[in-house]
Write an enzyme that holds these catalytic residues in place. Structure first.
Site, PDB file in Angstrom:
ATOM      1  N   LYS A  31       0.761  -1.229   0.034  1.00  0.00           N
ATOM      2  CA  LYS A  31      -0.476   0.132   0.223  1.00  0.00           C
ATOM      3  C   LYS A  31       1.157   1.137   0.580  1.00  0.00           C
ATOM      4  CE  LYS A  31      -1.740   1.418   3.650  1.00  0.00           C
ATOM      5  NZ  LYS A  31      -1.301   2.995   4.425  1.00  0.00           N
ATOM      6  N   CYS A  33      -5.277  13.452  13.690  1.00  0.00           N
ATOM      7  CA  CYS A  33      -5.730  11.917  13.450  1.00  0.00           C
ATOM      8  C   CYS A  33      -5.314  11.228  14.099  1.00  0.00           C
ATOM      9  CB  CYS A  33      -5.170  11.067  11.719  1.00  0.00           C
ATOM     10  SG  CYS A  33      -3.095  10.615  12.232  1.00  0.00           S
ATOM     11  N   ASP A  69       5.248   0.439  12.440  1.00  0.00           N
ATOM     12  CA  ASP A  69       3.442   0.206  11.693  1.00  0.00           C
ATOM     13  C   ASP A  69       3.858  -1.488  12.115  1.00  0.00           C
ATOM     14  OD1 ASP A  69       2.912   2.628  10.679  1.00  0.00           O
ATOM     15  OD2 ASP A  69       3.672   1.647   8.406  1.00  0.00           O
TER      16      ASP A  69
HETATM   17  C1  UD1 Z   1       4.403   6.846   6.340  1.00  0.00           C
HETATM   18  C2  UD1 Z   1       3.297   5.762   6.276  1.00  0.00           C
HETATM   19  C3  UD1 Z   1       3.468   4.964   7.074  1.00  0.00           C
HETATM   20  C4  UD1 Z   1       4.132   4.990   8.493  1.00  0.00           C
HETATM   21  C5  UD1 Z   1       5.224   5.828   8.641  1.00  0.00           C
HETATM   22  C6  UD1 Z   1       6.031   6.403   9.621  1.00  0.00           C
HETATM   23  C7  UD1 Z   1       2.686   6.199   4.188  1.00  0.00           C
HETATM   24  C8  UD1 Z   1       1.835   6.649   3.196  1.00  0.00           C
HETATM   25  N1  UD1 Z   1       2.004   5.822   5.405  1.00  0.00           N
HETATM   26  O1  UD1 Z   1       3.692   7.879   6.743  1.00  0.00           O
HETATM   27  O2  UD1 Z   1       2.807   4.310   7.600  1.00  0.00           O
HETATM   28  O3  UD1 Z   1       3.643   4.245  10.028  1.00  0.00           O
HETATM   29  O4  UD1 Z   1       5.465   6.616   7.118  1.00  0.00           O
HETATM   30  O5  UD1 Z   1       6.776   5.125   9.198  1.00  0.00           O
HETATM   31  O6  UD1 Z   1       3.826   5.375   3.334  1.00  0.00           O
HETATM   32  N2  UD1 Z   1       6.545  15.452  10.521  1.00  0.00           N
HETATM   33  C9  UD1 Z   1       6.958  16.390  10.529  1.00  0.00           C
HETATM   34  N3  UD1 Z   1       6.895  17.081   9.553  1.00  0.00           N
HETATM   35  C10 UD1 Z   1       6.280  16.628   8.153  1.00  0.00           C
HETATM   36  C11 UD1 Z   1       6.225  15.265   8.510  1.00  0.00           C
HETATM   37  C12 UD1 Z   1       5.883  14.374   9.083  1.00  0.00           C
HETATM   38  O7  UD1 Z   1       6.840  16.716  11.574  1.00  0.00           O
HETATM   39  O8  UD1 Z   1       5.506  17.877   7.562  1.00  0.00           O
HETATM   40  C13 UD1 Z   1       6.609  13.861  11.779  1.00  0.00           C
HETATM   41  C14 UD1 Z   1       5.972  13.131  11.813  1.00  0.00           C
HETATM   42  O9  UD1 Z   1       5.022  13.713  12.584  1.00  0.00           O
HETATM   43  C15 UD1 Z   1       6.031  11.420  12.331  1.00  0.00           C
HETATM   44  C16 UD1 Z   1       7.305  12.098  11.825  1.00  0.00           C
HETATM   45  O10 UD1 Z   1       7.949  12.624  11.238  1.00  0.00           O
HETATM   46  O11 UD1 Z   1       5.971  11.942  13.586  1.00  0.00           O
HETATM   47  C17 UD1 Z   1       7.687  10.487  10.501  1.00  0.00           C
HETATM   48  O12 UD1 Z   1       6.310  10.586   9.994  1.00  0.00           O
HETATM   49  P1  UD1 Z   1       6.253  10.570   8.193  1.00  0.00           P
HETATM   50  O13 UD1 Z   1       7.875   9.848   8.351  1.00  0.00           O
HETATM   51  O14 UD1 Z   1       5.866  11.908   7.803  1.00  0.00           O
HETATM   52  O15 UD1 Z   1       5.047   9.614   8.556  1.00  0.00           O
HETATM   53  P2  UD1 Z   1       3.886   9.250   6.816  1.00  0.00           P
HETATM   54  O16 UD1 Z   1       4.822   9.502   5.502  1.00  0.00           O
HETATM   55  O17 UD1 Z   1       2.511   9.976   7.027  1.00  0.00           O
END
Ligand code: UD1
Length: 421
Positions: A22, A117, A308
């Site tokens: 996914k 979320c 995950d």
């Molecule tokens: C992706 C995965 C999700 C997984 C996560 C961590 C997808 C579609 N989803 O989510 O299943 O649990 O990686 O492995 O691939 N953050 C910031 N600023 C941002 C973006 C993120 O501070 O602009 C922080 C988040 O709050 C979190 C951390 O970075 O604490 C990691 O998040 P991130 O890797 O971005 O998760 P997703 O990409 O949303």
């Protein structure tokens, strides 16, 4: 709302096929927007999140053609609106992935802010700052991110991620693929899904190097062409079925997967007492009827233990011999499954970002509620080893990430059925 009823106690034994990932399929679908011709993506998992992404394309005026094997052909040249509306984005955060491709290819995008979320605040500031570094003008207005490329299009940039972000890295990498000149992304996410996306961009004629390391270099190209691509296997689905067999003391062979993309998880399963054998595209786990041993673990960005898989290992520890500490470092508030597992007799104490789990010989069936995708997987695993029936409500969370979960578990001998509600 559909529910699952699981009667615990069956020792799993059998073989199943792993679906496409996914978390690779979503960015790859978003990246099709970059192409200057039709693109076909295969091995897409049959999941609600994928349908949502396809629906989003429909709203933008692109009509994906789906064949019976769920390969999707997308021709982004038919796009009419550059808006990702709130009704869809709120149901799937990963919709943010269309932001980078749309600004790069069409010069403009409006994407609803995903908002909060269940598993924490999950901001998107890095996605925005990365695009700004490439010259995009971005305003957040009325709950929408409104982005516009500068005259002449996005420009390559050096960008440092102060937090490792998977979709953040993907969004900026996609935008950089069509920007003018070279981009260098530092402290980039190293997840295998980032590599799969880079391979897809390169299959369309892009120039991405270094994906899988923390520095990704992208030389922007004028245009990307048609391509056929097959999405990689799902490492989280793979890990979940291995844990399912492990908690029941059983055996499973998972096929069409890749043992090299979940080494941290396999290590922990070995520590828990699993006998593991791997081939090029399969993994076999056998507990030989034994109860697992509790393990300590700490989630962190790839290649460390994935967040995950955290909830599934809490289930494993909950029925294991001994006590294990599970530390969650990626998301705040990602222990909601723990409170549902308490209802099943699990002995778990949460202190800050640590859950101390003391195994009990058996859990007890109870009505429980799924709260997010991976949390619901852990409730299914717990139910497999609980005495009596467990009724799991709100399983739409499971359907977002696990293809045909009840059929696959039935094939392994689990007593599970879906009741439409
Ligand atoms: C992706 C995965 C999700 C997984 C996560 C961590 C997808 C579609 N989803 O989510 O299943 O649990 O990686 O492995 O691939 N953050 C910031 N600023 C941002 C973006 C993120 O501070 O602009 C922080 C988040 O709050 C979190 C951390 O970075 O604490 C990691 O998040 P991130 O890797 O971005 O998760 P997703 O990409 O949303």
């Amino acid at each position: 709302m559909d529910k699952l009823i699981i009667t615990g106690g069956a020792r799993l034994d059998g073989e199943i096929r792993i679906s496409g990932a996914k978390n690779a399929a979503l960015p790859i679908l978003a990246a099709t927007l970059l192409a200057d011709g039709p693109v076909t993506v295969g091995n897409l998992p049959h999941l609600h999140d994928i349908t949502t992404m396809i629906e989003l394309f429909g709203r933008m005026g692109i009509e994906p053609v789906i064949d019976e094997k769920l390969a999707v052909e997308i021709d982004p040249r038919t796009i009419k609106t550059l808006v990702a509306p709130y009704e869809l984005v709120k149901t799937m955060r990963a919709s943010i992935l269309v932001l980078g491709p749309m600004v790069a290819r069409f010069g403009k995008a409006e994407v609803a802010l995903p908002g909060g979320c269940a598993i924490g605040s999950r901001p998107v500031d890095l996605h925005i700052r990365g695009l700004e570094a490439m010259g995009a003008k971005i305003e957040v207005e009325g709950g929408y991110i409104k982005a516009e490329a500068p005259e002449g299009g996005l420009r390559g940039a050096h960008f440092f991620f102060d937090t490792v972000s998977v979709t953040g890295t993907e969004n900026i990498m996609m935008a950089a693929a069509l920007a003018k000149g070279r981009s260098v992304l530092q402290n980039a996410a190293r997840e295998p899904e980032v590599v799969d996306l880079a391979n897809f961009i390169n299959a369309m004629g892009g120039k991405v190097q270094g994906a899988g390391t923390d520095t990704i270099t992208i030389d922007g190209v004028e245009r990307l062409d048609s391509a056929h691509y097959r999405v990689m296997p799902d490492r989280i689905e793979t890990g979940t079925y291995l844990v399912a067999a492990a908690v029941t003391g059983g055996r499973v062979k998972v096929k069409d997967t890749d043992p090299t993309i979940l080494e941290a998880v396999l290590e922990k399963l070995k520590e828990a007492g699993a006998d593991l054998t791997t081939g090029e595209d399969w993994i076999e786990l056998d507990m030989h009827g034994k109860r697992p041993k509790a393990v300590n673990l700490r989630t962190a960005p790839y290649p460390a233990f994935p967040t995950d898989m955290q909830a599934q290992f809490i289930s494993l520890n909950a029925i294991a011999e001994g006590t294990g500490a599970v530390i969650e470092t990626i998301f705040e508030n990602r222990f909601m499954h723990v409170y549902e597992m308490h209802r099943m007799g699990a002995q778990i104490q949460v202190e800050g970002n640590t859950a101390i789990v003391t195994g009990v010989p058996a859990l007890k069936g109870a009505p429980v509620m799924a709260t997010d995708l991976r949390a619901s997987a852990s409730l299914v695993l717990s139910a497999l080893v609980a005495e009596g029936d467990t009724l799991i409500d709100r399983i739409y969370h499971i359907d977002r990430g696990y293809e045909c979960i009840e059929e696959k578990l039935q094939m392994l001998g689990a007593k599970i059925r879906r009741v439409p509600g």
